[in-house]
Design an enzyme around this catalytic site. Sequence first.
Site, PDB file in Angstrom:
ATOM      1  CD  GLU A 117      -2.844  -1.408   0.186  1.00 21.44           C
ATOM      2  OE1 GLU A 117      -2.893  -0.559  -0.723  1.00 21.44           O
ATOM      3  OE2 GLU A 117      -3.543  -2.433   0.201  1.00 21.44           O
ATOM      4  CG  HIS A 143      -6.925  -5.759   7.795  1.00 14.18           C
ATOM      5  ND1 HIS A 143      -6.387  -6.864   7.144  1.00 14.18           N
ATOM      6  CD2 HIS A 143      -6.695  -4.704   6.974  1.00 14.18           C
ATOM      7  CE1 HIS A 143      -5.852  -6.490   5.991  1.00 14.18           C
ATOM      8  NE2 HIS A 143      -6.015  -5.191   5.863  1.00 14.18           N
ATOM      9  CD  GLU A 171     -14.364  12.496  26.782  1.00 12.25           C
ATOM     10  OE1 GLU A 171     -13.227  12.080  26.514  1.00 12.25           O
ATOM     11  OE2 GLU A 171     -14.672  12.992  27.867  1.00 12.25           O
ATOM     12  CG  HIS A 212      -9.211  -3.786   2.864  1.00 12.83           C
ATOM     13  ND1 HIS A 212      -8.542  -3.959   1.680  1.00 12.83           N
ATOM     14  CD2 HIS A 212      -8.239  -3.793   3.819  1.00 12.83           C
ATOM     15  CE1 HIS A 212      -7.244  -4.084   1.891  1.00 12.83           C
ATOM     16  NE2 HIS A 212      -7.037  -3.985   3.197  1.00 12.83           N
TER      17      HIS A 212
HETATM   18  O1  2HA Z   1      -1.497  -6.998   3.399  1.00  9.87           O
HETATM   19  O2  2HA Z   1      -3.398  -4.858   4.612  1.00  9.87           O
HETATM   20  O3  2HA Z   1      -4.144  -3.810   2.310  1.00  9.87           O
HETATM   21  C1  2HA Z   1      -1.406  -5.727   3.846  1.00  9.87           C
HETATM   22  C2  2HA Z   1      -2.690  -5.069   3.666  1.00  9.87           C
HETATM   23  C3  2HA Z   1      -3.074  -4.682   2.305  1.00  9.87           C
HETATM   24 ZN    ZN Z   2      -5.295  -4.104   4.258  1.00 10.50          ZN
END
Ligand code: 2HA
Ligand code: ZN
Length: 274
Positions: A117, A143, A171, A212
């Site tokens: 990323e 995540h 808050e 995601h």
């Molecule tokens: O694998 O989270 O979005 C890493 C990630 C890709």
């Molecule tokens: Zn990710």
Amino acid sequence: MSQITELKFMREFIGVCAEGYRLGWHERNGGNLSYRMSAEDVASAKEFLQDGAPWQDIGTEVPGLKNEYFLVTGSGKHMRNVPLCPEENICIVKVDESGTKFQIQWGLVAGGRPTSELPTHLMNHEIKKQLTGGKYRVIYHAHPGNLIALTFVLPLEDKAFTHELWEMATENPVVFPQGIGIVPWMVPGGRDIAIATSKLMYKYDVAVWAHHGLFCAGPTFDDTFGLMNTVEKAAEICVKVKSMGGKCQTIPEKGFVQLAKDFNIELNQGFLNC
Ligand code: 2HA
Ligand code: ZN
């Protein structure tokens, strides 16, 4: 300094990886972290940095970051392993004069590349650096389970998503007053999702990737990690409330206005219903 990992920014970076993993936000190789180093950080790490590795394409253009140094997690590396062996799992990269290439100057000693990323991280950094006069230095992707679950249930719309999470603890509006932006489901890892995310970073410090995860931006590791933690806690409460059959009462709409006044924060007026 006998070890680069003793430097403060390194210890803080590694601490975020470890704590995010402990909280269950980084299954397998999930999530990534980047930090734009200050001139003092670069000077303190200089004896460990090496010039000479090949210049590689970033996959997008970030001219506003030319010659900047970043500490970033490695692609395919596990957050769980970062504190166990930092030099194999994270790296310091330098952006070139044109803002299109990077060079690894430390780390990933067993091979590898910076996070998949990287385009999103660097485009977000470029915008935040410009908007905050250089104050923002951290971009964090995780995540967190409750937040991801909510992207299957709440409308994928900035105002509705933000308002629901503001309501989940008094808050919360103080922690993310501008709100949360939503990127609809997209293929991760490339320039398109980087562009979609960085557009939201003009307005917000938090961007959801539907089904995601979450991106957070901030000036320090504490602020950025705390933001991730607060949004995920809000999501957890929301999941509990919905699981119990939904709200019977909530914070009055005028309460947000009062809160903003008393805490002296600029709440995103467009996200209020009064
Ligand atoms: O694998 O989270 O979005 C890493 C990630 C890709
Ligand atoms: Zn990710």
